[in-house]
Enzyme design. Structure first.
Site, PDB file in Angstrom:
ATOM      1  N   LYS A  23     -27.612  15.382  14.820  1.00 38.92           N
ATOM      2  CA  LYS A  23     -27.645  15.040  16.252  1.00 38.92           C
ATOM      3  C   LYS A  23     -26.762  15.996  17.068  1.00 38.92           C
ATOM      4  CE  LYS A  23     -30.609  11.592  16.218  1.00 38.92           C
ATOM      5  NZ  LYS A  23     -31.933  11.727  16.833  1.00 38.92           N
ATOM      6  N   ARG A  45     -18.542  -3.111  17.555  1.00 32.87           N
ATOM      7  CA  ARG A  45     -18.096  -1.742  17.839  1.00 32.87           C
ATOM      8  C   ARG A  45     -18.492  -1.303  19.249  1.00 32.87           C
ATOM      9  NH1 ARG A  45     -21.955   2.076  13.880  1.00 32.87           N
ATOM     10  NH2 ARG A  45     -23.721   2.089  15.310  1.00 32.87           N
ATOM     11  N   SER A  77     -35.602  -0.325  13.804  1.00 35.64           N
ATOM     12  CA  SER A  77     -34.944   0.408  12.712  1.00 35.64           C
ATOM     13  C   SER A  77     -33.492  -0.016  12.556  1.00 35.64           C
ATOM     14  CB  SER A  77     -35.056   1.921  12.912  1.00 35.64           C
ATOM     15  OG  SER A  77     -34.178   2.364  13.896  1.00 35.64           O
ATOM     16  N   TYR A  93     -26.545  12.362   9.582  1.00 33.95           N
ATOM     17  CA  TYR A  93     -27.122  11.984  10.879  1.00 33.95           C
ATOM     18  C   TYR A  93     -26.367  12.660  12.026  1.00 33.95           C
ATOM     19  CZ  TYR A  93     -28.730   8.883  14.660  1.00 33.95           C
ATOM     20  OH  TYR A  93     -29.258   8.394  15.820  1.00 33.95           O
ATOM     21  N   ASP A 145     -47.064  13.114  12.528  1.00 34.02           N
ATOM     22  CA  ASP A 145     -45.845  13.132  11.716  1.00 34.02           C
ATOM     23  C   ASP A 145     -45.066  14.356  12.158  1.00 34.02           C
ATOM     24  OD1 ASP A 145     -43.896  13.587   9.802  1.00 34.02           O
ATOM     25  OD2 ASP A 145     -45.148  12.942   8.128  1.00 34.02           O
ATOM     26  N   ARG A 165     -31.609  -1.338   9.158  1.00 35.27           N
ATOM     27  CA  ARG A 165     -30.297  -0.881   8.666  1.00 35.27           C
ATOM     28  C   ARG A 165     -29.364  -2.060   8.427  1.00 35.27           C
ATOM     29  NH1 ARG A 165     -31.560   3.092  12.224  1.00 35.27           N
ATOM     30  NH2 ARG A 165     -30.195   2.522  13.941  1.00 35.27           N
ATOM     31  N   LYS A 180     -30.684  -1.994  20.228  1.00 33.01           N
ATOM     32  CA  LYS A 180     -31.387  -3.009  19.428  1.00 33.01           C
ATOM     33  C   LYS A 180     -32.854  -2.624  19.257  1.00 33.01           C
ATOM     34  CE  LYS A 180     -31.354  -7.977  18.991  1.00 33.01           C
ATOM     35  NZ  LYS A 180     -31.153  -9.254  19.657  1.00 33.01           N
ATOM     36  N   THR A 181     -33.145  -1.974  18.136  1.00 35.91           N
ATOM     37  CA  THR A 181     -34.509  -1.529  17.845  1.00 35.91           C
ATOM     38  C   THR A 181     -34.881  -2.000  16.438  1.00 35.91           C
ATOM     39  OG1 THR A 181     -33.769   0.558  16.875  1.00 35.91           O
ATOM     40  CG2 THR A 181     -34.180   0.567  19.243  1.00 35.91           C
TER      41      THR A 181
END
Ligand code: NAD
Length: 248
Positions: free
Chosen positions: A153, A208, A186, A149, A60, A190, A183-184
């Site tokens: 970043k 987009r 997570s 976010y 972690d 979302r 394309k994952t």
């Protein structure tokens, strides 16, 4: 060519899914010994089954003691790919203190602790490549509803350039990767979290992107592979955009 990382030992965070997983596999296929880490034990087990050069360990990235123990027991490393990250959705008005601190903990503090733990081993041997996962949603581009976010970043870019500058004469390189929308799993979460018409939500993410498609994890892994390898030996302190022209 299948030996671009021959003789190198790589540590990858968030290797259970998405970009981290694709990168761990790309590194292993090019000859690296890979220590793939994640919080998801099942994902790590299935990843290790895909390539004999991949060993795994639960990590972690928000736990400094876990980081220090892991590096003490399994280092030194030639390559560190800091991939773990968390996307908080919302403007500044939607961001409470807990979300702000969680964003910094996973996205920035983790890199501070991992880089600090791995660097001495790299400096002892006078070589190493650190790759940090940023995003075009950062200091590069304002993206709606990505306040916390994007702030984290952008911090990743500052962290990356600082490390690159401080150790440029000692054989350690440090570079950042800034993907567009990839394309994952997570991203799928979302999309579902938005509610309503899931197909329409996917289309809004695709629209987009000026190429009319999302990126694939393997397209980001290809850049990480280059930055990990000696092919990029003259490259440090750089911020690599791989976003299908989104920020152009
Ligand atoms: P993801 O967000 O789905 O995460 C992949 C893995 O992270 C999972 O296996 C999960 O178990 C693990 N993880 C979650 N919390 C963790 C923790 N505390 N410690 C260790 N592992 C943890 O994967 P992704 O979408 O490929 O994103 C990877 C990185 O790329 C992130 O830093 C993300 O911000 C960045 N990024 C992604 C996109 C995108 O569109 N997918 C775009 C730009 C940047």
């Amino acid at each position: 060519m299948s030996d671009r990382l021959s003789g190198k030992v790589a540590l990858v965070t968030a290797a259970g899914a998405g970009i981290g997983r694709a990168t761990a596999l790309a590194f292993a296929k090019q000859g690296a010994k890979v220590l793939a880490t994640d919080i998801n034990a099942d994902a790590l087990t299935s990843l290790a089954a895909e390539h004999a050069s991949i060993t795994t360990r639960i990590l972690d990235v928000t736990k400094t003691d876990q980081i220090e123990t892991l590096v003490r027991e399994t280092g030194p490393f030639d390559v560190l790919f800091n991939c773990a990250g968390f996307v908080h959705a919302g403007t500044i008005l939607d961001t409470d203190d807990a979300s702000w601190h969680r964003s910094f903990s996973i996205n920035v503090d983790s890199m501070f602790h991992l880089c600090k733990a791995v660097l001495p081993g790299m400096l002892d041997r006078g070589k190493g490549s650190i790759i940090n996962m940023s995003s075009v949603a950062s200091s590069i581009k304002g993206v709606p509803n990505r306040f916390a976010y994007s702030t984290t970043k952008a911090a990743v870019i500052g962290l990356t350039r600082s490390i690159a500058t401080d150790f440029v004469s000692r054989g350690v390189r440090c570079n950042a990767i800034c993907p567009g929308t990839v394309k994952t799993p997570s991203l799928g979460e979302r999309v579902r979290a938005l509610g309503g018409d899931e197909e329409a939500n996917w289309r809004s993410f695709v629209q987009r992107q000026p190429m009319g498609r999302l990126g694939e994890p393997e397209e980001i892994a290809a850049l990480a592979l280059y930055l990990a390898s000696d092919e990029s030996a003259f490259t440090t302190g750089t911020v690599h955009i791989v976003d299908g022209g989104w920020s152009n």
